[in-house]
Design a protein around this motif. Structure first.
Motif, mmCIF file in Angstrom:
data_model
loop_
_atom_site.group_PDB
_atom_site.id
_atom_site.type_symbol
_atom_site.label_atom_id
_atom_site.label_comp_id
_atom_site.label_asym_id
_atom_site.label_seq_id
_atom_site.Cartn_x
_atom_site.Cartn_y
_atom_site.Cartn_z
ATOM 1 N N SER A 16 13.271 -9.066 -40.274
ATOM 2 C CA SER A 16 14.579 -9.323 -40.882
ATOM 3 C C SER A 16 15.607 -9.842 -39.878
ATOM 4 O O SER A 16 16.648 -10.381 -40.265
ATOM 5 C CB SER A 16 15.107 -8.042 -41.538
ATOM 6 N N SER A 17 15.324 -9.687 -38.574
ATOM 7 C CA SER A 17 16.274 -10.142 -37.554
ATOM 8 C C SER A 17 16.146 -11.626 -37.235
ATOM 9 O O SER A 17 16.974 -12.169 -36.506
ATOM 10 C CB SER A 17 16.085 -9.327 -36.272
ATOM 11 N N HIS A 18 15.101 -12.274 -37.766
ATOM 12 C CA HIS A 18 14.894 -13.698 -37.487
ATOM 13 C C HIS A 18 15.746 -14.516 -38.452
ATOM 14 O O HIS A 18 15.363 -14.791 -39.582
ATOM 15 C CB HIS A 18 13.413 -14.040 -37.656
ATOM 16 N N GLN A 19 16.921 -14.923 -38.002
ATOM 17 C CA GLN A 19 17.903 -15.550 -38.874
ATOM 18 C C GLN A 19 17.424 -16.884 -39.437
ATOM 19 O O GLN A 19 17.669 -17.207 -40.605
ATOM 20 C CB GLN A 19 19.213 -15.734 -38.121
ATOM 21 N N ASP A 20 16.751 -17.697 -38.621
ATOM 22 C CA ASP A 20 16.304 -19.012 -39.094
ATOM 23 C C ASP A 20 15.251 -18.878 -40.192
ATOM 24 O O ASP A 20 15.231 -19.678 -41.134
ATOM 25 C CB ASP A 20 15.749 -19.831 -37.926
ATOM 26 N N VAL A 21 14.382 -17.880 -40.093
ATOM 27 C CA VAL A 21 13.384 -17.663 -41.142
ATOM 28 C C VAL A 21 14.056 -17.208 -42.428
ATOM 29 O O VAL A 21 13.639 -17.598 -43.531
ATOM 30 C CB VAL A 21 12.319 -16.642 -40.686
ATOM 31 N N ARG A 22 15.109 -16.409 -42.310
ATOM 32 C CA ARG A 22 15.844 -15.990 -43.513
ATOM 33 C C ARG A 22 16.417 -17.201 -44.230
ATOM 34 O O ARG A 22 16.441 -17.272 -45.468
ATOM 35 C CB ARG A 22 16.950 -15.009 -43.126
ATOM 36 N N LEU A 23 16.872 -18.194 -43.468
ATOM 37 C CA LEU A 23 17.374 -19.430 -44.076
ATOM 38 C C LEU A 23 16.246 -20.198 -44.761
ATOM 39 O O LEU A 23 16.407 -20.691 -45.888
ATOM 40 C CB LEU A 23 18.034 -20.292 -43.003
ATOM 41 N N LEU A 24 15.101 -20.281 -44.107
ATOM 42 C CA LEU A 24 13.986 -21.074 -44.633
ATOM 43 C C LEU A 24 13.244 -20.375 -45.763
ATOM 44 O O LEU A 24 12.499 -21.029 -46.510
ATOM 45 C CB LEU A 24 12.998 -21.381 -43.507
ATOM 46 N N SER A 25 13.408 -19.075 -45.909
ATOM 47 C CA SER A 25 12.636 -18.327 -46.904
ATOM 48 C C SER A 25 12.964 -18.727 -48.336
ATOM 49 O O SER A 25 12.189 -18.448 -49.252
ATOM 50 C CB SER A 25 12.861 -16.822 -46.722
ATOM 51 N N SER A 26 14.101 -19.376 -48.540
ATOM 52 C CA SER A 26 14.430 -19.849 -49.882
ATOM 53 C C SER A 26 13.775 -21.188 -50.192
ATOM 54 O O SER A 26 13.852 -21.670 -51.324
ATOM 55 C CB SER A 26 15.949 -19.968 -50.044
ATOM 56 N N LEU A 27 13.145 -21.787 -49.185
ATOM 57 C CA LEU A 27 12.513 -23.094 -49.361
ATOM 58 C C LEU A 27 10.998 -23.053 -49.214
ATOM 59 O O LEU A 27 10.291 -23.842 -49.843
ATOM 60 C CB LEU A 27 13.083 -24.082 -48.329
ATOM 61 N N PHE A 28 10.487 -22.173 -48.341
ATOM 62 C CA PHE A 28 9.062 -22.140 -48.040
ATOM 63 C C PHE A 28 8.537 -20.716 -48.150
ATOM 64 O O PHE A 28 9.283 -19.753 -47.920
ATOM 65 C CB PHE A 28 8.788 -22.660 -46.613
ATOM 66 N N PRO A 29 7.264 -20.581 -48.498
ATOM 67 C CA PRO A 29 6.663 -19.239 -48.494
ATOM 68 C C PRO A 29 6.598 -18.683 -47.078
ATOM 69 O O PRO A 29 6.425 -19.432 -46.113
ATOM 70 C CB PRO A 29 5.269 -19.475 -49.071
ATOM 71 N N VAL A 30 6.741 -17.380 -46.958
ATOM 72 C CA VAL A 30 6.784 -16.710 -45.657
ATOM 73 C C VAL A 30 5.869 -15.501 -45.679
ATOM 74 O O VAL A 30 5.848 -14.734 -46.658
ATOM 75 C CB VAL A 30 8.219 -16.260 -45.308
ATOM 76 N N VAL A 31 5.099 -15.320 -44.622
ATOM 77 C CA VAL A 31 4.386 -14.067 -44.383
ATOM 78 C C VAL A 31 4.939 -13.483 -43.087
ATOM 79 O O VAL A 31 5.278 -14.222 -42.159
ATOM 80 C CB VAL A 31 2.854 -14.264 -44.284
ATOM 81 N N SER A 32 5.040 -12.168 -43.042
ATOM 82 C CA SER A 32 5.642 -11.510 -41.879
ATOM 83 C C SER A 32 4.743 -10.392 -41.393
ATOM 84 O O SER A 32 4.074 -9.720 -42.182
ATOM 85 C CB SER A 32 7.022 -10.939 -42.231
ATOM 86 N N ARG A 33 4.784 -10.202 -40.093
ATOM 87 C CA ARG A 33 4.053 -9.095 -39.478
ATOM 88 C C ARG A 33 5.074 -8.037 -39.070
ATOM 89 O O ARG A 33 5.651 -8.089 -37.981
ATOM 90 C CB ARG A 33 3.259 -9.590 -38.268
ATOM 91 N N ASP A 34 5.288 -7.090 -39.947
ATOM 92 C CA ASP A 34 6.323 -6.076 -39.734
ATOM 93 C C ASP A 34 5.754 -4.910 -38.938
ATOM 94 O O ASP A 34 4.855 -4.201 -39.391
ATOM 95 C CB ASP A 34 6.836 -5.588 -41.092
ATOM 96 N N ARG A 35 6.296 -4.708 -37.724
ATOM 97 C CA ARG A 35 5.834 -3.612 -36.876
ATOM 98 C C ARG A 35 6.933 -2.588 -36.617
ATOM 99 O O ARG A 35 6.839 -1.785 -35.687
ATOM 100 C CB ARG A 35 5.336 -4.168 -35.536
ATOM 101 N N THR A 36 7.986 -2.625 -37.434
ATOM 102 C CA THR A 36 9.106 -1.709 -37.204
ATOM 103 C C THR A 36 8.704 -0.254 -37.404
ATOM 104 O O THR A 36 9.286 0.647 -36.783
ATOM 105 C CB THR A 36 10.272 -2.051 -38.143
ATOM 106 N N ALA A 37 7.719 -0.009 -38.294
ATOM 107 C CA ALA A 37 7.307 1.370 -38.564
ATOM 108 C C ALA A 37 6.207 1.854 -37.622
ATOM 109 O O ALA A 37 5.819 3.023 -37.664
ATOM 110 C CB ALA A 37 6.837 1.501 -40.018
ATOM 111 N N GLU A 38 5.694 0.963 -36.778
ATOM 112 C CA GLU A 38 4.594 1.329 -35.891
ATOM 113 C C GLU A 38 5.129 1.934 -34.598
ATOM 114 O O GLU A 38 6.204 1.578 -34.116
ATOM 115 C CB GLU A 38 3.742 0.094 -35.551
ATOM 116 N N ASN A 39 4.350 2.855 -34.036
ATOM 117 C CA ASN A 39 4.663 3.372 -32.709
ATOM 118 C C ASN A 39 4.292 2.315 -31.677
ATOM 119 O O ASN A 39 3.184 1.789 -31.708
ATOM 120 C CB ASN A 39 3.896 4.665 -32.434
ATOM 121 N N PRO A 40 5.192 1.963 -30.759
ATOM 122 C CA PRO A 40 4.876 0.936 -29.766
ATOM 123 C C PRO A 40 3.709 1.346 -28.875
ATOM 124 O O PRO A 40 3.610 2.498 -28.452
ATOM 125 C CB PRO A 40 6.171 0.800 -28.964
ATOM 126 N N ASP A 41 2.811 0.388 -28.634
ATOM 127 C CA ASP A 41 1.650 0.622 -27.777
ATOM 128 C C ASP A 41 2.032 0.260 -26.345
ATOM 129 O O ASP A 41 2.268 -0.908 -26.042
ATOM 130 C CB ASP A 41 0.477 -0.242 -28.257
#
Length: 395
Positions: free
Chosen positions: A145-170
């Motif tokens: 959600s912090s990637h501002q440019d992708v948020r702009l493009l998400s209304s035009l192109f399909p987006v897949v995201s790799r969300d690791r906010t809930a993961e414990n850092p390795d």
């Protein structure tokens, strides 16, 4: 005056020995003309780095920053609802899926917007020939959600995201291994979402050249009739210009270099003989002009000769791939599955990044890979997500 000068030149050419002629030609070419003409060519041996590198680097950064702003305005003007589905429920199977893998970088350059805007414009320009092409954004920012440019493009192109906010850092996960894992994720998601026949996996700082789709169309429709090409693990669309000289470890370039000398040697020797009124070229003259043309081509820069191949898609070189780098890679679907499986079995680290890992698979797994020349993308990302530089340079 000019008539007398021409008469003097003609008498000098007839009366002077070939040794004097060839020595003069060599001195004038390599000591005067080539340095004067090529001192601003970035990938030439004649490039005056001390004079030009800093101002050219600054000029490139300023121009690229402006292109980022232009790309931002391009998309702000054309906002519309996104009717594409990235869930995998779409039954349409693209011939080519263009997947842009992206991570948040410096906001003022808008790298991913530059890449997406160029692809979008070229797809519109391509028309019916590119009806079976689709674009997909793969957001691998740790907090998508912090990637501002992708948020702009998400209304035009399909987006897949790799969300690791809930993961414990390795703590053992280094940046090179993370980049490899992100690459595998985007490759696998591309297969899952659309099941395309080919995947063009593009990093978010690789801007496409104007002719990219015509060259890819020729590659897929004509050259893939050869099984050794069709079954390759991957096709590189980019190799750094500074590594494109003839004097490199790649054996195919040495053969190309020799072929250039064998062609231009007799041609230039014959031209010289006609100019000085000699009966015909000797083997020593042919050998001299062969070496002369080979040296000139290497010192001026092979990269600039390759640009002539842009005249037609059929002129592009398809040669065995070398190790560096991965800004834009074409994977046939079956090869993409093999590559993702191979990469999952490797761990990347400093000195063994994903490009080296992919290249190491060729010998280890008995695979083939190729690179297209000249490049089909321009690498514009002077600010790397892996190697942070406060004052980047073009070289």
């Amino acid at each position: 005056m000019l008539h007398r000068a021409w008469q003097f030149c003609g008498k000098w050419c007839r009366w002077s020995s070939p040794f004097i002629h060839l020595l003069t030609l060599t001195v004038v070419t390599f000591g005067v003309l080539a340095p004067l003409v090529c001192h601003r060519l970035l990938h030439s041996y004649f490039y005056l780095r001390r004079w030009h590198l800093n101002p050219m680097s600054q000029e490139f950064l300023e121009q690229n920053q402006q292109e980022g702003q232009d790309a931002l305005h391009y998309f702000e003007k054309m906002q519309m609802p996104n009717t594409s589905d990235a869930s995998g429920s779409d039954s349409f199977q693209p011939l080519l899926l263009i997947t842009i893998i992206t991570v948040q970088r410096r906001n003022d350059f808008h790298y991913v917007l530059q890449v997406a805007s160029h692809f979008h414009r070229l797809l519109q320009k391509c028309g019916t020939h590119c009806q079976r092409h689709r674009m997909l954004l793969c957001n691998v920012e740790s907090d998508p959600s912090s990637h501002q440019d992708v948020r702009l493009l998400s209304s035009l192109f399909p987006v897949v995201s790799r969300d690791r906010t809930a993961e414990n850092p390795d703590p053992s996960l280094n940046q090179f291994e993370k980049e490899k894992q992100d690459y595998v994720f985007c490759l696998e998601q591309s297969l899952l979402v659309y099941s395309p026949e080919f995947i063009l996996l593009v990093e978010d700082d690789a801007v496409p050249e104007e002719e990219i789709f015509s060259v890819l169309q020729h590659l897929i429709s004509a050259r893939f009739s050869k099984p050794y090409l069709r079954d390759a693990l991957y096709f590189k669309m980019y190799h750094p210009e500074r590594l494109q000289h003839y004097f490199n470890p790649e054996p195919m370039r040495i053969l190309e270099w020799l072929g250039l000398g064998m062609f231009l040697g007799p041609v230039l020797a014959g031209t010289y003989c006609r100019a000085v009124g000699r009966a015909g070229p000797s083997w020593s003259l042919v050998a001299f002009f062969a070496l002369y043309s080979m040296a000139l081509a290497e010192l001026v820069g092979r990269h600039y000769g390759l640009e002539l191949r842009r005249l037609h898609p059929a002129l592009y070189n398809v040669v065995p791939a070398s190790e560096c780098c991965t800004p834009a890679m074409l994977f046939p679907a079956a090869s993409a599955r093999r590559a993702s499986g191979y990469l999952r079995g490797l761990r990347c680290r400093q000195g063994f990044a994903k490009d080296t890992a992919l290249y190491s698979l060729l010998r280890a797994k008995g695979e083939n890979a190729f690179v297209l020349e000249p490049n089909l993308v321009r690498h514009v990302g002077m600010y790397s997500s892996l190697r942070l530089k406060s004052n980047p340079k073009l070289l």
